[in-house]
Enzyme design. Structure first.
Site, PDB file in Angstrom:
ATOM      1  CB  SER A 258      -0.888   0.018   1.243  1.00  0.00           C
ATOM      2  OG  SER A 258      -0.103   0.199   2.407  1.00  0.00           O
ATOM      3  CG  ASP A 259       1.254   5.929  -1.322  1.00  0.00           C
ATOM      4  OD1 ASP A 259       2.191   6.099  -0.494  1.00  0.00           O
ATOM      5  OD2 ASP A 259       1.067   6.707  -2.271  1.00  0.00           O
ATOM      6  CD1 TRP A 260       4.905   5.545   4.761  1.00  0.00           C
ATOM      7  CD2 TRP A 260       4.684   4.270   2.941  1.00  0.00           C
ATOM      8  NE1 TRP A 260       5.986   4.689   4.702  1.00  0.00           N
ATOM      9  CE2 TRP A 260       5.889   3.902   3.606  1.00  0.00           C
ATOM     10  CE3 TRP A 260       4.335   3.574   1.793  1.00  0.00           C
ATOM     11  CZ2 TRP A 260       6.724   2.888   3.148  1.00  0.00           C
ATOM     12  CZ3 TRP A 260       5.178   2.564   1.325  1.00  0.00           C
ATOM     13  CH2 TRP A 260       6.354   2.236   1.997  1.00  0.00           C
ATOM     14  CB  SER A 261      -1.742   5.805   6.050  1.00  0.00           C
ATOM     15  OG  SER A 261      -1.048   5.511   7.241  1.00  0.00           O
TER      16      SER A 261
END
Ligand SMILES: *[C@@H]1O[C@H](CO)[C@@H](O)[C@H](O)[C@H]1NC(C)=O
Ligand SMILES: *[C@@H]1O[C@H](CO)[C@@H](O)[C@H](O)[C@H]1NC(C)=O
Ligand SMILES: *[C@@H]1O[C@H](CO)[C@@H](O)[C@H](O)[C@H]1NC(C)=O
Ligand SMILES: *[C@@H]1O[C@H](CO)[C@@H](O)[C@H](O)[C@H]1NC(C)=O
Length: 736
Positions: A258-261
């Site tokens: 995933s992208d960050w969060s």
């Protein structure tokens, strides 16, 4: 990705004199996916459920040496993985190379240079013990205001695809897992975490998916899902995009992170294709928000909501990528300490990479305008030059400010997580002064607002170089109301007025623009503006790369990877503010729209001048197709070979970027022409060479929405070969 709370300027590095490590030459023979999977199976089959889940879960933002860290396991042993930004070099580390941006790599139109750039980056990431580089970026410059367009390759899928393929191969050949990102339809920063983008399936395939498909073919180990929703569902829990398209249709064998969060669920994310949750927290902006993976994923598997097979598959994809890049052998220890820079051990990975950056900076500089061969300039014939504008100097107070989120001096990369610290920055004033030598007087001013002074400095110089810029970046930093995306297409810091003031005062004015993308140029026809150079975002060697082109050490061959319009309204896209929006322009993105609507751009896609000229002759095209045995009209496969003779008909040596654009049969409903090949050919004066193109099923197909498959349409195709999308020299048709 996010800004940590640290002051980079206040940090001093403790240098242990004997701690320098030498770079291990790491070019390794990569394993096939099959071989990597059988090793992974032997390891993962010994793991408990908690261990499998642990390696899919990030330890939390700023909880580890790297921007992303996973949990390690013991018996069986598997290390904590280090994931680190950025696409142009290592973020949050000293003694690294900070080279040209993705958009410059694309502007070089040079496969070999793109590969070399990726190889040196792979060496540096490996040298610092990074398992996974968070790059290349491959989101499109759908609109020039899009904040992160400069991290990637511009507006054309074929060019972006070459950037993807060569970058993935170059990084991974050094034993580092590359990450193709951000998957997908993440072309702007505005509302990126809460808006939904949608596009028809044909456009998805022919444009936005294209570089990801090329990445998968190149064996990419990781793909990062993006923040946005697509078609109403978050990208990181989107069954259609991850399972159906990426892992099904494209056959992606690596892991989706995933992208960050950007993860929004446990069960949906895991079942729909997410394999690794980064950086682990639900919300990295706040403390103790928990994680969707970790214990919650283990619980979900135990409750039967996610199958044990799926948990195994997630772990297998990560472990197999690690084996594929040979990270089980001699992998260096992590020597980053992203959030305590002063505690990181001294490991210098720069080697001679600065030399490559200098070459790439020059190779990606686009000469937009050059009246009566004003450039190159022979320093021996010059007494005095003027160098004007804040963009010509490097201000020590701004040097390596946090994530480059500050402006006021020369621009050599944008802002956000896609950046890295410069080891040093050669500014244009320094680069030009050195190149012109001690015998040439240099007058300068860096005050963009004192137009009187600028005119005075320019007035009695043989040449006046005037600099300006336009910046953009990621949404967590807002500069002067530019929320990542640019709020307008004009130059910053009074640039238009400064350029006009200098041009009014000096009849040999040379404009140099460092910009993230297209800008408006109301001054372009000023009779005293004799040349315009477009070095983009050249990185640490900025001034040297520029000077090499100015004095003719390098004959420019950079080409625009996007269209520069005469006015903003000429673009058929904007920054969308709605909660949900469609890419309504469909296939007509960039030059395809300008061609279709017959709008004259200021500078077309593919444009760039040279100090010499090239003649094109003897285009020959041969097409071969095989047809379905039953249905003779259906084309099963085809190959088209084109060759053309290119001659350097000018007075100096140089490289031409020969571009091949394909027009599909009218029945295909395609844009007027699309880039389907390019070659960089270097020729001494008077020499000629035959340049060859081969178009295969990939380049000859369109996405058929009826059958949801790639088909080669039948009918009359035309291949246009030239020096830009609007400078076609030879055309030839063939029928399939
Ligand atoms: C390593 O980086 C630090 C911090 O920027 C710098 O002070 C030092 O001079 C660098 N060392 C070398 C050999 O470049
Ligand atoms: C978008 O969502 C609709 C409704 O859920 C669905 O019918 C359609 O197939 C989806 N399209 C894509 C490209 O995912
Ligand atoms: C994890 O599970 C606990 C217990 O069921 C729940 O309270 C919590 O909200 C879950 N966390 C997330 C991020 O879903
Ligand atoms: C466009 O934005 C830049 C950067 O914020 C600003 O300096 C400039 O004044 C703006 N231009 C116009 C016409 O508003």
């Amino acid at each position: 990705m996010h800004l940590p709370s640290l002051s980079t300027t206040a940090i001093t590095l403790l240098l242990a004199a004997n701690a320098a490590t030498t770079l291990v030459e790491a070019k390794v023979k990569l394993l096939s996916w099959d071989a990597a999977y059988s090793k992974a199976e032997a390891l993962v089959s010994q793991m408990s459920l908690e261990q499998k889940v642990g390696i899919t879960t990030g330890t939390g933002w700023m909880k580890g040496a790297c921007v992303g860290n996973t949990y390690s396991t013991s018996s069986p042993d598997f290390p904590a993985l280090c994931l680190q930004d950025a696409p142009l070099g290592i973020r949050f580390a000293y003694n690294v190379t900070s080279g040209v941006s993705g958009i410059n790599a694309a502007a070089s139109f040079d496969r070999k240079a793109i590969r070399e750039r990726a190889e040196y980056m792979g060496k540096e990431f490996r040298g610092k013990g990074v398992h996974v580089q968070l790059g290349p970026a491959m989101n499109f410059m759908r609109n020039p205001r899009g904040g992160r367009g400069w991290e990637a390759g511009g507006e054309d899928p074929f060019l972006m695809g070459v950037l993807a393929e060569e970058t993935v191969k170059g990084i991974q050949d050094q034993g580092v897992i590359a990450t193709s990102k951000h998957y997908i339809l993440n072309e702007q920063e505005t509302n990126r975490k809460k808006s939904s983008t949608d596009v028809d399936s044909r456009t998805l395939h022919e444009i936005y998916l294209w570089p990801f498909a090329r990445s998968v073919e190149a064996g990419v180990g990781s793909i990062m899902c993006s923040y946005n929703m697509a078609n109403g569902t978050y990208a990181c829990e989107n069954e259609y995009l991850m399972n159906t398209v990426l892992k099904g249709e494209l056959g992606f064998k690596g892991f989706v992170q995933s992208d960050w969060s950007a993860t929004h669920s446990t069960v949906d994310a895991a079942n729909n294709g997410l394999d690794m949750n980064m950086p682990g927290d639900v919300d990295m902006d706040h403390e103790n928000t928990g994680t969707y993976f970790g214990k919650n994923l283990t619980d979900a598997v135990e409750a039967g909501k996610v199958s044990d097979d799926r948990a195994t598959d997630m772990a297998m994809r990560i472990v197999a990528s690690w084996y594929k890049m040979n990270q089980d052998k001699n992998f260096p220890d992590v020597s980053l300490d992203s959030f305590h820079l002063d505690k990181a051990p001294y490991v210098n990975v720069q080697s001679n990479h600065g030399k490559l950056v200098r070459e790439m900076g020059a190779a990606s500089n686009v000469l937009l305008k050059n009246v009566k061969d004003t450039l190159p300039i022979d320093p021996k014939k010059v007494k005095k030059i003027a160098v004007i504008g804040s963009d010509s100097i490097s201000d020590p107070k701004l040097f390596n400010c946090a994530d480059h989120g500050c402006v006021g001096d020369t621009l050599a990369q944008g802002w956000g997580s896609g950046t890295s610290f410069y080891p040093y920055l050669i500014d244009p004033l320094t680069g030009l002064s050195n190149a012109f030598g001690k015998k040439v007087a240099v007058a300068s001013t860096a005050d963009d607002w004192d137009l009187k002074k600028a005119a005075e400095v320019a007035k009695d110089s043989d040449y006046a170089f005037v600099f300006s810029n336009a910046d953009s970046g990621e949404e967590y930093i807002n500069i002067d109301g530019n929320v990542g995306d640019r709020k307008n297409l004009t130059l910053w810091h009074n640039g238009d007025n400064l350029i006009k003031a200098v041009a009014d005062a000096n009849k040999n004015t040379i404009v140099v623009i460092h910009a993230v993308g297209s800008v408006l140029m109301p001054w372009i026809d000023h009779p005293n503006i004799k040349a315009v150079l477009w070095p983009g975002l050249p990185g640490q060697e900025s001034g040297n790369s520029l000077a090499d082109v100015v004095i003719g050490k390098v004959n420019p061959s950079g080409r625009l990877p996007y269209t520069i319009a005469k006015k903003e309204e000429d673009y058929n896209t904007g920054i969308d503010e709605e909660a949900a929006y469609e890419y309504k322009e469909k296939l007509l993105l960039g030059y395809k729209w300008f061609d279709h609507a017959k709008i004259e751009p200021l500078f077309p896609f593919g444009h760039g001048l040279s100090y010499t000229k090239f003649d094109y002759s003897k285009l020959s095209v041969k097409a071969k197709a095989s047809y379905d045995k039953k249905d003779k009209k259906t084309i099963k496969d085809a190959t088209v070979k084109a060759s053309i003779s290119i001659k350097n008909a000018g007075h100096v040596e140089g490289a031409e970027i020969v571009q091949a654009y394909l027009s599909f049969p009218e029945s295909a409903g395609s844009p007027p022409q699309q880039l389907r090949g390019f070659e960089k050919v270097f020729l001494k004066k008077g020499k000629k060479e035959t340049v060859k193109f081969e178009l295969t099923k990939t380049e000859l197909s369109i996405w058929d929405e009826g059958t949801e498959s790639w088909v080669i349409p039948s009918g009359k195709f035309t291949i246009n070969i030239g020096a830009s999308s609007r400078d076609i020299r030879k055309s030839s048709s063939f029928t399939l």
